[in-house]
Design an enzyme around this catalytic site. Structure first.
Site, PDB file in Angstrom:
ATOM      1  CG  HIS A 158      -6.545   0.916  -1.857  1.00 52.71           C
ATOM      2  ND1 HIS A 158      -6.787   0.308  -0.643  1.00 52.71           N
ATOM      3  CD2 HIS A 158      -7.543   0.483  -2.683  1.00 52.71           C
ATOM      4  CE1 HIS A 158      -7.879  -0.441  -0.711  1.00 52.71           C
ATOM      5  NE2 HIS A 158      -8.353  -0.352  -1.940  1.00 52.71           N
ATOM      6  CB  CYS A 175      -0.981  -0.014   1.169  1.00 50.99           C
ATOM      7  SG  CYS A 175      -0.264   0.187   2.825  1.00 50.99           S
ATOM      8  CG  HIS A 215      -4.598   0.384   3.760  1.00 54.84           C
ATOM      9  ND1 HIS A 215      -3.940  -0.628   3.095  1.00 54.84           N
ATOM     10  CD2 HIS A 215      -5.463   0.915   2.860  1.00 54.84           C
ATOM     11  CE1 HIS A 215      -4.399  -0.713   1.855  1.00 54.84           C
ATOM     12  NE2 HIS A 215      -5.319   0.217   1.686  1.00 54.84           N
TER      13      HIS A 215
END
Length: 355
Positions: free
Chosen positions: A331, A271, A319
């Site tokens: 993402h 990520c 994240h």
């Protein structure tokens, strides 16, 4: 289940399809292992409950794996920083030692000269000199040189003491980081074991149940991120800057790329690695981890978000995605999935950062 464990929109592979191809989960963490604490339980008799149970367990495993991955990224960055610092300190210590050795040589030479002259009283020595003025000049020069050498020696010794202390601190920190690395390796091994158990759970589903899971996930993803039936409407709000527009275009160009732990592209990403790579294409070097990226720019509210802004998710900020407009982020979701669009509301937002 963890809400960001969802399938991607059209244009990337769905989570459920990746889960059906259970080898993808193994590839994402590098290995599959034998039975562990997460061994397959007795399956519920209700098929819908059984698939929901599998989905929940796999989501939890992926969430734990991603958190471990970001901790590992941070530890590796810190280790590299300390190694560079230790190398620099060692170079300084070596230089200081050379200077100190030179001073010792100078002092030894001066001491030998003083010893040779020390057999006579200085007053007698002056009377015996054919050139008393020259003798006095040399004596004053020797005294001054000795004073300068003493000051320099003291300074170098103090400098070496400080450098030795810093080197010891750096060495201690590196040892601590090595302990962290071993701990993270053990944690990742545990995750691999759990993923092996998850694979067995998935293998216990029927073909019809797997197909239904994929269909349900596709429909849920479309509802979350798309305003219309076909694709997300990213709106017409401009990017926060030209560089942000370039970074966003780079991130979108990687839709469909696989998630791989610790990867910063150009073909696979985690990520924070996707954010790091995308902004590098715009000439900006971001920190490596999602937690550090949370402090890489100016905080703005979610209502003020513009394309290219970083969106940090979860309380522990493990994240990150990039705002694409229209309430949508792009993402790299988790192992077994691919870079995709996702609704910004699919995960709890911790903050929005304008780089």
């Amino acid at each position: 289940m963890s809400v960001h464990r969802r399938p991607q929109l059209p244009g990337g592979h769905a989570l459920a399809r990746a889960l059906v191809l259970t080898a993808a989960a193994t590839t994402a963490v590098g290995a599959s292992v034998g039975t562990g604490a997460w061994g397959a339980p007795a399956a519920p008799t209700d098929p819908s409950r059984r698939t929901a149970d599998v989905k929940s367990r796999v989501d939890r495993l992926y969430d734990e794996a991603e958190q471990a991955s970001e901790r590992a990224n941070a530890a590796q960055e810190e280790q590299r920083r300390l190694q560079d610092e230790a190398t620099h300190l060692q170079e300084q210590v070596a230089t200081g030692q050379e200077e100190l050795n030179g001073l010792y040589t100078d002092l030894a030479t001066a001491a030998a000269a003083q010893y040779r002259d020390g057999g006579l009283d200085p007053a007698v020595r002056l009377m015996l000199e054919s050139d008393p003025a020259a003798y006095l000049t040399r004596a004053r020069a020797l005294d001054q040189a000795a004073g300068r050498q003493g000051e320099t020696l003291h300074r170098v010794l103090e400098r070496q003491r400080r450098l030795d202390q810093r080197r010891a601190e750096a060495t201690s920190k590196l040892a601590e980081l090595e302990d962290v690395r071993r701990s993270l390796a053990a944690s990742k091994e545990e995750i691999r074991q759990r993923l092996g158990d998850a694979q067995r759970l998935l293998g216990g589903l029927t073909a019809a149940e797997r197909a239904r899971l994929a269909e349900d996930d596709d429909a849920a993803a479309a509802r979350r991120a798309a305003r219309g039936p076909e694709r997300p409407d990213l709106g017409d709000r401009p990017a926060s800057s030209g560089r942000a527009a370039t970074a966003l275009a780079a991130a979108i160009s990687k839709i469909g790329s696989p998630y791989v732990y610790g990867s910063t592209g150009p073909r696979t990403f985690d990520c924070s690695g996707l954010m790091y790579w995308s902004w590098r294409q715009a000439g900006v070097s971001l920190p490596r981890t999602s937690q550090a990226q949370a402090n890489a720019g100016r905080r703005v509210s979610l209502s003020e978000a513009q394309p290219g802004d970083l969106v940090i998710f979860y309380r522990d900020m493990h994240h990150v995605g990039m705002y694409a407009g229209g309430g949508v982020v792009v993402h790299a979701p988790y192992p077994g999935a691919r870079v995709r669009y996702e609704s910004v509301n699919a995960m709890p937002v911790s903050g929005v950062v304008r780089v």
